[in-house]
Design an enzyme around this catalytic site. Sequence first.
Site, PDB file in Angstrom:
ATOM      1  N   HIS A   1       0.827  -1.194   0.000  1.00 34.00           N
ATOM      2  CA  HIS A   1       0.000   0.000   0.000  1.00 34.00           C
ATOM      3  C   HIS A   1       0.866   1.251   0.000  1.00 34.00           C
ATOM      4  O   HIS A   1       2.042   1.196   0.295  1.00 34.00           O
ATOM      5  CB  HIS A   1      -0.948   0.016   1.213  1.00 34.00           C
ATOM      6  CG  HIS A   1      -0.239   0.082   2.526  1.00 34.00           C
ATOM      7  ND1 HIS A   1       0.183  -1.042   3.192  1.00 34.00           N
ATOM      8  CD2 HIS A   1       0.127   1.126   3.303  1.00 34.00           C
ATOM      9  CE1 HIS A   1       0.780  -0.689   4.320  1.00 34.00           C
ATOM     10  NE2 HIS A   1       0.766   0.638   4.404  1.00 34.00           N
TER      11      HIS A   1
ATOM     12  N   GLU B   1      -2.865   4.211   3.184  1.00 35.69           N
ATOM     13  CA  GLU B   1      -2.833   4.481   4.616  1.00 35.69           C
ATOM     14  C   GLU B   1      -2.728   5.984   4.870  1.00 35.69           C
ATOM     15  O   GLU B   1      -1.947   6.672   4.225  1.00 35.69           O
ATOM     16  CB  GLU B   1      -1.622   3.779   5.244  1.00 35.69           C
ATOM     17  CG  GLU B   1      -1.543   3.896   6.740  1.00 35.69           C
ATOM     18  CD  GLU B   1      -0.395   3.083   7.329  1.00 35.69           C
ATOM     19  OE1 GLU B   1      -0.276   3.077   8.563  1.00 35.69           O
ATOM     20  OE2 GLU B   1       0.386   2.471   6.554  1.00 35.69           O
TER      21      GLU B   1
END
Length: 123
Positions: free
Chosen positions: A75, A117
């Site tokens: 991510h 995130e």
Amino acid sequence: MTMQFRFCHNSVNVLDLERSLEFYRTALGLVPVKRKEFPEFTLVFLGDGKTEHLLELTWLHDRKEPYDLGDNESHLAFRVDDLEEAHGLHEAMGCICFENKEMGLYFIEDPDGYWIEILRQKQ
């Protein structure tokens, strides 16, 4: 080691380039800084205006089926100076996919299913 390496960019594949450009602009304030057109694909590099690191969106023109992201353990991560304001924006967009209030972070999901995130800016 005498060589020095620096981060340049990360790349994600997208199915709908315009939808992804709008998402990254609205959700994270990223704007196009460079675009390369080829017969089979288009590359658009997005920047935050503060760092040299770029996000490369790769659009394969003929691709119609969603990408297999596996377990989606890889991510991107962004720090933000006002986590509460960012959370409100992302909540209104309906893109929050996971939250860990104890750790003070959450994840948003882009139109292709990539998780991003969101962390509070270090003090």
